[in-house]
Scaffold this active site. Structure first.
Site, PDB file in Angstrom:
ATOM      1  N   TYR A 134       0.773  -1.126  -0.008  1.00 18.85           N
ATOM      2  CA  TYR A 134       0.048  -0.011  -0.006  1.00 18.85           C
ATOM      3  C   TYR A 134       1.013   1.158  -0.095  1.00 18.85           C
ATOM      4  CZ  TYR A 134      -3.816   3.025   1.803  1.00 18.85           C
ATOM      5  OH  TYR A 134      -4.705   4.133   1.962  1.00 18.85           O
ATOM      6  N   LYS A 162      -1.495  -1.775  -3.844  1.00 20.59           N
ATOM      7  CA  LYS A 162      -2.623  -0.526  -3.674  1.00 20.59           C
ATOM      8  C   LYS A 162      -1.894   0.793  -3.951  1.00 20.59           C
ATOM      9  CE  LYS A 162      -6.315   1.880  -1.311  1.00 20.59           C
ATOM     10  NZ  LYS A 162      -5.632   3.392  -1.032  1.00 20.59           N
TER      11      LYS A 162
END
Length: 296
Positions: A134, A162
């Site tokens: 992330y 992400k």
């Protein structure tokens, strides 16, 4: 390993007047996203993970899995400042039935790329559920470089990233890795780049604005998959307009929650010290009236 596709919403964490988690309101938000066809990403940036206790993060994930009831997948954020705490949280959350987990880079500590590699390898080694990297450097001060992601893609339990860096350049660098590695997926974190990501090989997205406009978010994906390029672009333009207007007024997660609260008061306010001024509140009210989508 099962791959995960489609739109996810980084769901808000509703609070009552005492700033305690409102479980009924959280369940209704999950239901709302499920009816729109969106997956749920819980206790992320828009879920105010930074303001939740360890036990609250567990409870949020548990409620979301229960409320989704297998209709849509639930992803959970497990990122903490230390590797030890990230693993500890991940080991408990993976038992709750989430499909996968995502870990933000450590914050406060200025990490080298070798430290990030070690961090994520240790997290992925310790967990049985798949892990997404992330990347959100504006909030953590640490950036996952493309070469680092390429190295981590070799780990069998790291299945993607992400990317919430917010730039097309960053997203494109990770999408290039996904095209090289069919077992490494990209989930778009920038609301303005959802369609661009899909057009260039992203598996899906995790969006904060989907709290406000879940139908539009789903329509971007649905239109793209159906080959309706003009319609997908129209939905993306609408979504990007919401982003441009809303995010001009301050801290994005707080603005998203306030816009949603104006349409659905039960979600409550952001936890202190976050405050919304009267001036900003009126601007957000007008935006909410034009963009908030109700789902019965």
């Amino acid at each position: 390993m099962t791959r995960i596709f489609g739109p996810f919403v980084a769901i808000v964490t509703p609070f009552d007047a005492s700033e305690d988690i409102s479980e009924p309101a959280l369940r209704r938000q999950v239901e709302r996203q499920a009816k729109a066809g969106n997956g749920v990403f819980c206790a992320g940036t828009n879920g105010e993970f930074y303001a939740l206790s360890f036990q609250e993060k567990l409870r949020v994930a548990e409620i979301c899995v229960e409320a989704a009831a297998g209709r849509v997948p639930v992803l959970a954020h497990i990122g903490e400042i230390s590797t030890h705490e990230t693993i500890a949280l991940g080991k408990l959350i993976e038992k709750l039935g989430v499909k996968a987990m995502s870990a933000i880079t450590p914050s406060f500590i200025a990490c080298s790329q070798s430290e990030l590699i070690d961090h994520y390898r240790r997290v992925a080694d310790a967990l049985s559920k798949p892990v997404y990297l992330y990347n959100i450097p504006a909030r953590t001060g640490n950036t996952i470089q493309p070469d680092t992601a390429r190295i981590l893609a070799d780990h069998p339990n790291i299945i993607g990233i992400k990317d919430s860096a917010g730039s097309q350049e960053s997203l494109d660098a990770f999408l290039a890795i996904a095209r090289e590695r069919k077992d490494f997926d990209v989930l778009v974190g920038a609301d303005s780049l959802v369609l661009h990501g899909l057009q260039n090989g992203a598996a899906g997205c995790i969006s904060g604005l989907g709290n406000i406009s879940p139908v539009t978010l789903n329509a971007i994906h649905k239109s793209f998959v159906a080959g309706e390029a003009a319609l997908a672009a129209k939905h993306q333009d609408h979504y990007s307009s919401l982003r441009k207007q809303l995010y001009a007024h301050g801290f994005p997660p707080a603005l998203v929650k306030r816009a949603l609260r104006l349409a659905m008061p039960e979600v409550g306010a952001s936890r202190a010290p976050v405050l919304i001024s009267d001036e900003v509140n009126e601007k957000v009210r007008e935006i909410s009236q034009r963009f908030a989508e109700a789902i019965d």
